[in-house]
Each structure stands twice: as C-alpha cells, then as structure tokens.
Design an enzyme around this catalytic site. Sequence first.
Site, mmCIF file in Angstrom:
data_model
loop_
_atom_site.group_PDB
_atom_site.id
_atom_site.type_symbol
_atom_site.label_atom_id
_atom_site.label_comp_id
_atom_site.label_asym_id
_atom_site.label_seq_id
_atom_site.Cartn_x
_atom_site.Cartn_y
_atom_site.Cartn_z
ATOM 1 N N LYS A 1 65.225 -73.769 17.198
ATOM 2 C CA LYS A 1 65.812 -74.445 18.367
ATOM 3 C C LYS A 1 64.990 -75.976 18.484
ATOM 4 C CE LYS A 1 69.169 -72.559 19.590
ATOM 5 N NZ LYS A 1 69.185 -72.204 18.434
ATOM 6 N N LYS B 1 78.624 -77.829 14.058
ATOM 7 C CA LYS B 1 78.645 -76.554 14.803
ATOM 8 C C LYS B 1 79.070 -75.503 13.927
ATOM 9 C CE LYS B 1 78.611 -73.923 18.313
ATOM 10 N NZ LYS B 1 77.073 -73.443 18.672
ATOM 11 N N TRP C 1 91.845 -69.257 24.888
ATOM 12 C CA TRP C 1 90.558 -68.804 23.900
ATOM 13 C C TRP C 1 90.672 -67.253 23.891
ATOM 14 C CZ3 TRP C 1 86.906 -71.194 21.160
ATOM 15 C CH2 TRP C 1 85.670 -70.646 20.591
ATOM 16 N N CYS D 1 89.493 -69.883 29.113
ATOM 17 C CA CYS D 1 90.533 -70.434 28.863
ATOM 18 C C CYS D 1 90.852 -71.758 29.977
ATOM 19 C CB CYS D 1 91.764 -69.478 29.114
ATOM 20 S SG CYS D 1 91.887 -68.113 28.306
ATOM 21 N N ASN E 1 92.740 -66.352 32.636
ATOM 22 C CA ASN E 1 91.408 -66.716 32.210
ATOM 23 C C ASN E 1 90.724 -65.425 32.666
ATOM 24 O OD1 ASN E 1 89.424 -67.644 31.006
ATOM 25 N ND2 ASN E 1 88.496 -68.776 32.784
ATOM 26 N N GLY E 2 90.219 -64.697 31.436
ATOM 27 C CA GLY E 2 89.273 -63.325 31.959
ATOM 28 C C GLY E 2 89.794 -62.446 31.026
ATOM 29 N N ARG F 1 86.854 -77.201 26.179
ATOM 30 C CA ARG F 1 86.211 -75.647 26.306
ATOM 31 C C ARG F 1 86.629 -74.811 25.112
ATOM 32 N NH1 ARG F 1 86.661 -74.476 32.170
ATOM 33 N NH2 ARG F 1 87.116 -72.300 31.762
ATOM 34 N N GLU G 1 65.971 -78.021 15.176
ATOM 35 C CA GLU G 1 67.208 -78.622 15.079
ATOM 36 C C GLU G 1 67.385 -79.736 16.374
ATOM 37 O OE1 GLU G 1 70.603 -76.036 15.456
ATOM 38 O OE2 GLU G 1 69.407 -74.561 16.758
ATOM 39 N N HIS H 1 46.731 -64.113 7.333
ATOM 40 C CA HIS H 1 47.052 -64.444 5.779
ATOM 41 C C HIS H 1 47.291 -65.360 5.405
ATOM 42 C CE1 HIS H 1 46.836 -59.721 5.883
ATOM 43 N NE2 HIS H 1 47.473 -59.650 6.687
ATOM 44 N N GLU I 1 63.441 -67.876 16.198
ATOM 45 C CA GLU I 1 64.519 -68.494 16.780
ATOM 46 C C GLU I 1 64.162 -69.833 17.667
ATOM 47 O OE1 GLU I 1 67.519 -69.080 16.695
ATOM 48 O OE2 GLU I 1 68.266 -69.728 18.826
#
Length: 626
Positions: free
Chosen positions: A499, A621, A79, A2, A105-106, A27, A502, A518, A495
């Site tokens: 990365k 996103k 958040w 937050c 925050n937390g 944020r 993109e 193969h 992955e």
Amino acid sequence: MCGIVGYTGARPALSIVLDGLHRLEYRGYDSAGVAMVSDGELLVEKRAGKLANLEKALDELPSGCGMAEGTTGIGHTRWATHGSPTDRNAHPHLSRDNGIAVIHNGIIENFAKLRVELEAAGIEFTSDTDTECVAHLLAEETAALDGGGRPEQRLAEAMRRVCRRLDGAFTLLAVDARAPGAVVGARRNSPLVVGRGTGENYLASDVAAFIEHTRDAIELGQDQVVLITPDSVEITDFDGRPAAGKDFHIDWDASAAEKGGYDCFMLKEIAEQPRALADTLRGRLGASGEIQLDEVRLSDQDLRDVDKVFIVACGTAYHSGLVAKYAIEHWTRLPCEVELASEFRYRDPVLDRSTLVVAISQSGETMDTLMALRHAKEQKARVLAICNTNGSSIPRESDAVLYTHAGPEIAVASTKAFLTQLVACYLVGLHLAQVRGIKYADEVSAVVEQLQAMPSKVDRVLETMEPVRELARALADSRSILFIGRHVGYPVALEGALKLKELAYMHAEGFAAGELKHGPIALVDQGTPVVCVVPSPAGRGVLHDKVVSNIQEVRARGARTIVIAEEGDEAVVPYANDLIYVPRTPTLLAPLVTAVPLQVFACEIAAARGHDVDQPRNLAKSVTVE
Ligand code: AGP
C-alpha cells in the site's frame, strides 16, 4: 452496488433518468436498463454492457412510442451478483403481465425458495436473477388488493407486503402502468435517498444521480417504504405505519457526491469495508449450517478427492492468499501452497486432478492469474475462483466460484476487495473442512459467527483512525518504512508495505519478523520507522512473545516502533513509540482488523505527499497484460 434512479414530475423522465445513471457510472456496472410509464403503458429497454448500448437501442425506437414522453420512470445500472451480465438479466424486471417493473440493488437471500413457490404457481421466469421474484410478487400482491384504494397506494401497500417476505439486503424501486405519476421504493441494508423538487421528486441509490436538480434530500431509514408523486413524498415502515427519513441538504459538488462526500474513492471504499464484509457473508450459511458457494461445478466427492490446495494470485490478492494458507491448513489439514500467478506456470508446479487451484482476483481479468488458471486446467487440476466481478474471465473459466460482494472497487489500491477476499478464503477453507468431514456443521457455524462479528469490529477500528492519520502526516517525509509480522501478521506486513509503495511511491518492505536477524535488521538505523503487527496474546502465546522480542530487537537499534496490537495487550507498551489498538479477534481472522490501519496510514501519507490517491502513477486497476 448497482445504480438506481427514479423520477416523477412534469418533465420527460427518460433524459433525467439516463443523466442520473451516467452520474452513477463511476460505481462500475455491466448492464443497464430503463422503464417509463406513458399513457397507461410500461415501456422497457435494457442491454448488457455500457449505457451507450442502451442509448443506442433507445435511439432506434420509433418516435412517438412514448418512451421519450413518459413523465414517470426508473433506471438501473447493474453490478451482477446473481446471474451473469446479459440483456435478459439486466434490470428492470417485469411482472408476467408487463404491468409492473422493478429495479434492485442488493441480494435477496431467500430468492431461491420464493422462486420455487412462484414457479409452482405457474410463473415462468425469464431471467436468472433474484430481482425477478420481486416483480412477480408485487403483481401477486397488487392483484390481491385490486379494487382497494388508488393505484399508487395499492402499489405502495403491495411493496410493503412483499418486503415483509424478503430476507437479505435490498433497495427496490417499482412502477406500475396503472399508477402513472408514482414511483415506490423500499430499503433494507442498502441505501435509498429521496430528492425533493418542486412539482417533481426523485429516488436514487446515492445523491449523485439527482444533485444537479435538487439538493434537498431525505435519507430513508431501515425497513422503510416511500411513495413519491410529483407533489408528495409518503414514507412508512414495512407495516404501513407513518415514518420519517432523515432530511438533509446536500452541500457536496457533483464530483464529491460520487465519492459520497469523501476526498477520494479509496477513503470511501475503506469506509465501505464493514458493509462489504457483511454483504460477502450474507446468505453464506445454509439451513443446516453448510457453507453456500456461488457457482459450484464441482461435486462434494471432487472436493473430498482434493489432496493439495494451490492458491495463485497477484499483488494484494496474493497477500490474501498467504493469509488463507494458514486458515486452510489449520482447518482442513491439507497442504496449501501459495504462488505468485506470474511465477506459477514457469515453475512447473506439481499438479494433478487431485489439486484444487484457488485463483483470487478482484477484477477477474488479471492476465497473469488467468494464464495460471489455464495452465492449471491443462494439468487437469480443478479451479475455484474467488472474484469480485461477476461474469469476468477468471470465474467464467473456473470450475467453481465464490463471489466477493465488495461492490465496484474504483481506487487502484485495493482495500475492501482485500478484506472480502479474506472472508471468501475463510469460507472456502471452512467449506473444504466440512465437505471432507474434518469440521462438523456446528464448528463451521462457530467460525462463521465469529466472522459475522467482524463488520462491527472493523467499524470500531475505523472510528479510531485519527491518531493513525496524524502519525502518517508526521512520517510523510520518511525515506523508507519497514513492516514486520508473524503468522497471519506476515502477509499483513507485506500488504502494508505494498500500500505504501503504490500510494506514496516510498520504499517500504515487509518481513517475517523472525527473518530480521538473518539480514534485514541491518536496514534498521536511528529513527527508522518499523510497523510491527502483533498477534493476539490470547491465541498462540509463543507467537506473541516472539514478536515482542523482535520489537525489542529493532528498538535496540534505534527504530521508531509503530505497534499494532490487540486491545488490552500491555506487554507491548514499553516498546511502542506509537501504539494502535485493534479489537480482540480470533488469531486467524486478525488480518480483517490489523490491515485497516495500514490502509489508512498509506492513504494519508499519499495525500500528504500530494499524490493522486485513486490513480497512482504507473498503475492500472486491472493488469490485463502479462
Ligand atoms: C493492490 O492494491 C493492487 N491494485 C494490485 O496489487 C492488485 O491487487 C493486483 O493487480 C491483482 O489484481 P486483481 O485482484 O484484480 O487480480
């Protein structure tokens, strides 16, 4: 993650606090609120949604009400973690007498127990949040201190007493209508900085909030409480002993401040991964060792009736699902399929009410995954969501939810969300194994303890990334880079390739190492870079030896082998052109450390190519179209 801002001085606080919240908007948040102290009154406004909603409400207040005149105040962008993003759950939260306002925050791990105690004492809660407990506890402690000392000292002492009763991670700010000119803050496992002005002082979750007013800051240390007035800053520990924060001068510009001094959000988010893992694990193990999910609208019997798991997701989230498959099948002995969400409903999957569909999504709004989830529910399957965005569509439409606590992920390329998705998948697998009686509580606790050691291992990996950045710059002009791995190393190879695609717009491809012979090995030419993800030799030795053989195969055809292996693995040394060691890790948990060098590698190549790392071309996103 937050946004937190506090101010006290000679100027009206509202505009300063709102400007600070705007600077923290990057944020990500889903509600916002302010509390101002004016003429012995506490004035509070808070709204779900964006700051514009809050500002509209403020504009509609009668002039002269005091909100715009108060010179002490706090503000918050939320958040959501506990409690969905609504007006009532927005911060600040108030004590019963509306005399004290708190922002946070937390995660307060023991809030459920505290809430029971407070309700037993007659307190009626007005929200679903863990933060509201703090407002009521502060009122309780200041009442016990009534008559003792100046009101601002009383608030500071009350904060110290309350902090000693809290478990978890918290940055707290509080104001008291009876203590004009004072803001009290506290921090444990969550950032809090003081901005020192002339005749005014600031508090914030990060310097971006006050950087236009002052560059003289103090970073508070662990378990510290701070009292600011217009002319003073007093720091103590939670027991009241004088303490000191870390003075520093901010030499970043405002834009860099939002990125915490990093060149881009992606680098900041890569660096945040140890804390994101710790936050996702925090409070997940109950008193008797049972795994705590977030919103579970499924009974243990529902989970015992499950005879198949089906994971659906897209992109990086899909790769976390591929890793999860190995863990879930190993721990629960249930068959586990993983399918791209965009393919799922068109393949007429075999689903029924004994199927548990796990939908993994950082944003919680990916339309492919949402449509897959809806299809699963039409087929009467039960759905569990793993998501990083509280209150978004996918968790809202699921039967059970496990939230990752990565905090907002701004960069399009997913990093900390990926690692926390892995942790969440492990927790789901352990929860299923325990509910079904396949694993005992002590066996589950043993794996959770291994997971709790992972943040420091990821820290160690992050400390050794300079050779990876040098290698990335050396390979920045490559036409193509291949990635190979086996077992959980195979999704890591996928992955790593994603990365690179993109971020660097470079051709890259991940393969199961055993699949090379193969066909794909025809791609290997003299100097072709091949990233090889090697499993621990301490795990399944046969896997390790086979990957070493695969490295020899590509090397024999001229490949430049870039090997990621476990510290101390000497077997790979003869075949590695470049060797990246990661800390020793249990086989199934290895992606938590082996994925990190690949994130750094791709990010550095993109930077070397001059690309916008945070906003790569053609990408969004959250892909909210099918
Ligand atoms: C990964 O770096 C990409 N940003 C993308 O593949 C992403 O993981 C995918 O679009 C899924 O998004 P979600 O997790 O928000 O559902």
